[in-house]
Design a protein around this motif. Sequence first.
Motif, mmCIF file in Angstrom:
data_model
loop_
_atom_site.group_PDB
_atom_site.id
_atom_site.type_symbol
_atom_site.label_atom_id
_atom_site.label_comp_id
_atom_site.label_asym_id
_atom_site.label_seq_id
_atom_site.Cartn_x
_atom_site.Cartn_y
_atom_site.Cartn_z
ATOM 1 N N PHE A 90 0.817 -1.212 0.000
ATOM 2 C CA PHE A 90 0.000 0.000 0.000
ATOM 3 C C PHE A 90 0.854 1.266 0.000
ATOM 4 C CE2 PHE A 90 -2.502 -3.314 2.177
ATOM 5 C CZ PHE A 90 -3.560 -3.405 1.275
ATOM 6 N N GLY A 91 2.127 1.120 -0.349
ATOM 7 C CA GLY A 91 3.018 2.263 -0.438
ATOM 8 C C GLY A 91 3.206 2.961 0.899
ATOM 9 N N VAL A 92 3.659 4.203 0.835
ATOM 10 C CA VAL A 92 3.892 4.953 2.066
ATOM 11 C C VAL A 92 2.584 5.414 2.715
ATOM 12 C CG1 VAL A 92 6.247 5.736 1.614
ATOM 13 C CG2 VAL A 92 4.331 7.002 0.647
ATOM 14 N N THR A 93 1.486 5.355 1.970
ATOM 15 C CA THR A 93 0.186 5.686 2.563
ATOM 16 C C THR A 93 -0.183 4.673 3.647
ATOM 17 O OG1 THR A 93 -0.618 6.731 0.544
ATOM 18 C CG2 THR A 93 -2.279 6.005 2.120
ATOM 19 N N GLY A 94 -0.024 3.393 3.342
ATOM 20 C CA GLY A 94 -0.278 2.355 4.335
ATOM 21 C C GLY A 94 0.652 2.473 5.528
ATOM 22 N N LEU A 95 1.909 2.842 5.263
ATOM 23 C CA LEU A 95 2.878 3.023 6.346
ATOM 24 C C LEU A 95 2.452 4.161 7.272
ATOM 25 C CD1 LEU A 95 5.654 2.134 7.460
ATOM 26 C CD2 LEU A 95 6.694 3.826 5.944
ATOM 27 N N ALA A 96 1.926 5.243 6.694
ATOM 28 C CA ALA A 96 1.464 6.381 7.497
ATOM 29 C C ALA A 96 0.284 5.994 8.379
ATOM 30 C CB ALA A 96 1.079 7.547 6.575
ATOM 31 N N VAL A 97 -0.648 5.186 7.844
ATOM 32 C CA VAL A 97 -1.801 4.728 8.641
ATOM 33 C C VAL A 97 -1.324 3.858 9.801
ATOM 34 C CG1 VAL A 97 -3.902 3.334 8.605
ATOM 35 C CG2 VAL A 97 -3.413 4.895 6.703
ATOM 36 N N ALA A 98 -0.369 2.967 9.532
ATOM 37 C CA ALA A 98 0.178 2.113 10.593
ATOM 38 C C ALA A 98 0.850 2.950 11.673
ATOM 39 C CB ALA A 98 1.179 1.115 9.993
ATOM 40 N N MET A 99 1.530 4.004 11.259
ATOM 41 C CA MET A 99 2.181 4.887 12.230
ATOM 42 C C MET A 99 1.148 5.593 13.106
ATOM 43 S SD MET A 99 4.922 7.942 11.507
ATOM 44 C CE MET A 99 5.751 8.783 12.877
ATOM 45 N N LEU A 100 0.064 6.031 12.510
ATOM 46 C CA LEU A 100 -0.996 6.700 13.270
ATOM 47 C C LEU A 100 -1.589 5.754 14.316
ATOM 48 C CD1 LEU A 100 -2.876 9.144 13.692
ATOM 49 C CD2 LEU A 100 -4.357 8.190 11.913
ATOM 50 N N ILE A 101 -1.849 4.517 13.926
ATOM 51 C CA ILE A 101 -2.395 3.522 14.865
ATOM 52 C C ILE A 101 -1.389 3.247 15.985
ATOM 53 C CG2 ILE A 101 -3.135 1.111 15.109
ATOM 54 C CD1 ILE A 101 -4.157 1.313 12.191
ATOM 55 N N GLY A 102 -0.121 3.133 15.628
ATOM 56 C CA GLY A 102 0.914 2.863 16.623
ATOM 57 C C GLY A 102 1.015 3.961 17.664
ATOM 58 N N TRP A 103 0.923 5.226 17.241
ATOM 59 C CA TRP A 103 1.007 6.325 18.191
ATOM 60 C C TRP A 103 -0.236 6.398 19.065
ATOM 61 C CZ3 TRP A 103 4.854 10.119 19.088
ATOM 62 C CH2 TRP A 103 6.049 9.881 18.388
ATOM 63 N N ALA A 104 -1.382 6.003 18.529
ATOM 64 C CA ALA A 104 -2.596 5.955 19.362
ATOM 65 C C ALA A 104 -2.436 4.921 20.469
ATOM 66 C CB ALA A 104 -3.804 5.636 18.498
ATOM 67 N N MET A 105 -1.789 3.815 20.148
ATOM 68 C CA MET A 105 -1.593 2.751 21.137
ATOM 69 C C MET A 105 -0.599 3.135 22.226
ATOM 70 S SD MET A 105 -3.676 0.395 20.572
ATOM 71 C CE MET A 105 -2.984 -0.761 21.758
ATOM 72 N N GLN A 106 0.264 4.140 21.968
ATOM 73 C CA GLN A 106 1.178 4.598 23.017
ATOM 74 C C GLN A 106 0.412 5.129 24.224
ATOM 75 O OE1 GLN A 106 4.084 7.419 21.637
ATOM 76 N NE2 GLN A 106 5.375 5.827 20.756
ATOM 77 N N ALA A 107 -0.711 5.768 23.967
ATOM 78 C CA ALA A 107 -1.542 6.255 25.074
ATOM 79 C C ALA A 107 -2.323 5.108 25.701
ATOM 80 C CB ALA A 107 -2.496 7.347 24.578
ATOM 81 N N ALA A 108 -2.908 4.247 24.864
ATOM 82 C CA ALA A 108 -3.785 3.186 25.365
ATOM 83 C C ALA A 108 -3.054 2.203 26.271
ATOM 84 C CB ALA A 108 -4.411 2.441 24.180
ATOM 85 N N VAL A 109 -1.794 1.895 25.971
ATOM 86 C CA VAL A 109 -1.070 0.870 26.714
ATOM 87 C C VAL A 109 -0.762 1.309 28.153
ATOM 88 C CG1 VAL A 109 1.293 1.583 26.127
ATOM 89 C CG2 VAL A 109 0.781 -0.833 26.439
ATOM 90 N N GLN A 110 -0.832 2.606 28.428
ATOM 91 C CA GLN A 110 -0.536 3.101 29.771
ATOM 92 C C GLN A 110 -1.750 3.126 30.700
ATOM 93 O OE1 GLN A 110 2.475 6.509 29.862
ATOM 94 N NE2 GLN A 110 1.719 6.700 27.771
ATOM 95 N N ILE A 111 -2.927 2.947 30.146
ATOM 96 C CA ILE A 111 -4.160 3.074 30.939
ATOM 97 C C ILE A 111 -4.222 2.083 32.099
ATOM 98 C CG2 ILE A 111 -6.679 2.854 30.843
ATOM 99 C CD1 ILE A 111 -6.540 4.164 28.057
#
Length: 503
Positions: A171-192
Motif C-alpha cells: 500500500f506504499g507509504v500511505t499504508g505506512l502512514a496509517v500504521a504509524m498513526l495507529i501505533g502512536w494511538a496505542m502509546q496512550a492506550a497501553v498506559q491506561i
Amino acid sequence: MIVATFAAKLCGLLRDSFIGAFFGTGSAADAYFAATKIPLLFFDVIIGGVISAAFIPVFNEYLEKSTKARAIEFANRFINVILILTGLICVFGILFAPQLIDLITPGLGPDTKQLAIHLSNILFPMIIFTGLAFSFVGILQSFGEFNIPAIISLVSNGIMILYLLIFKDRFGVTGLAVAMLIGWAMQAAVQIPSLIKFQYKYKLDFHFKDEGLKKTALLAIPLLISTWVQPIGSLVNMRFASSLGEGAMSGLEYANRLYIIMVGVFSFVVTNLVFPSLARANAADNQEERHALMHGALKSVSFVMLPIMAGFILLARPVVQLIYQYGEFDTASTAITSTALMFYSMGMIGFSYAEVLNKSFFAMQDSKTPMFTALISIIVNILLSYLLSKRFGVGGLALASALASTLNAALNFVMINRRIKGIFNKQDGIDILKILCSVLVMSAAVFGIYRMIHPLFADNFIGRVITLGVPVLVGALIYFVLCYFMKVTEMQIMVDTFIKRKR
C-alpha cells in the motif's frame, strides 16, 4: 528501564531498516519523512516541552506538599488543556498542509510534494495521541513507574514492524502512514492499566483558573524555547537538505533517527529516572540530594556516552550497512547516511549533557536560563547549516547540529555551575581524563581491527555482523578493563553492584 528502553530502540532500528529496504532514499521516502516531521515538529515546538518539563515539577509539588487527590485533579485539568490545544493544531495542520510543506521542504519536486501533503493529512491526528501519551508518562513517572513509559515506543514500533512484515510495500507509504498513526494511538492506550493501578481516574474538568495551570503556563514559553535546539535543528537540516537532490533529505533523516535512538538509550533513561527525583528534591529544598543527583547523572553519561560516540564516528559506515543496506537501500544510500551519521555522532556527548542540564534547570523551575542558551545554539545552528551545507553537503548539516548541541551543553554547564558550585570536583576531573584515555586506546584498537577484518568477509548479513561485532566487542572489553585498572569511579560502582547482587 534500560532493558525496556533498549528493546524499544532496537525495534525502532528494525522498523527503520524495513522502511529503508522497501522505500530506500527515493522520492516516496522523502515525502514520508517530510510528512512525519511536520506534526512531530509542531508537537515538539508548541507542546512537547510543556508536558515533559513543566507538568512534572508542578505535579510533583502537589504530591510533595498537598495530596494525591489534588495532584490528580491538576493532572486532569492539564490533560484537558492539552487535548484542546492538540486538537486545534491538528485542524490547523490539515487545513494548511500545502503551505507547511512548501515552507519546510521547498526543494521537493511537484509529485513528491503532493504525496507529502497527502501523508501529512493522515498523520496530523497523531499529535493528539502524542499529547495524551506524554501526559500519561509524566503521571506514571511521578508515581515511580518507569518501565511502562519506557515501552510505549516498543508498542508503536511493534505495530509498524508487524504491518511491514505482513503488507511490505503493498500500500506504499500511505499504508505506512496509517500504521504509524495507529501505533502512536496505542502509546496512550497501553498506559491506561498502570494509571488505573495508581488510582488515576480521568475526568472532564475545564477549571482553567487552576493555580497549577497558571504556574505551568508561566514556565511554558521560556521552557518551550529551551527545548527547541533538537527539533529546530532537524527542521533546518530538512529545509537545506530538500535542495541537495533526491535522497539527501531521507538519508539525513535515517541517520538522525539512528543517532537519536542510540544517544537516547542511556541519556533519556538517565534524565527520565532523575528528573522526577530532582523535582521532588527541589520542592523539598534538599540541596544535597539535588547536587548528588546531578553529579551522578553527568558522570554516568560521560562514562557511557564517550566510548559510544567514538565507536559511531569510527564505524558509521558498517553500522549503516548492517542496519539499512537491504533491498532499495543501496550503496549510494549508505554513503549519504553514513556520512551524516558520522558527523551527527560528534555531538553525542553534548546532546546527552544538554538533556541532563536542561532537566536540572526545569526541576528547579528555572526555564529562562536554558531558554537563552537554546536561542544562542539555534542561531549558531542556522548559520553553520547555511555555511557548512554549501561546502560539505549532508555531512555539513549533520556537523552543524552536532556543534550546536555541544555549544548548548557547554553554555548550560557554565550557567548551572554558577548556581550550584562544584558539580565536578578534582576527582571527577581525573576520572573523566581516565575515561578519555581509555576511549583513545579503545578507538585505536577498534579502527585497527576493523581495517584488518573488513576485507576478510563477504558483504552479506553474517559478514556485516562479524565485521562490526568483533571490533565493538573487543573495543568494549578494552575500555572496561582499562577503566577498571585505572579505578574509574563509575566502573568501580558497576563492579561492586554486580558482586553484591551475585552474593
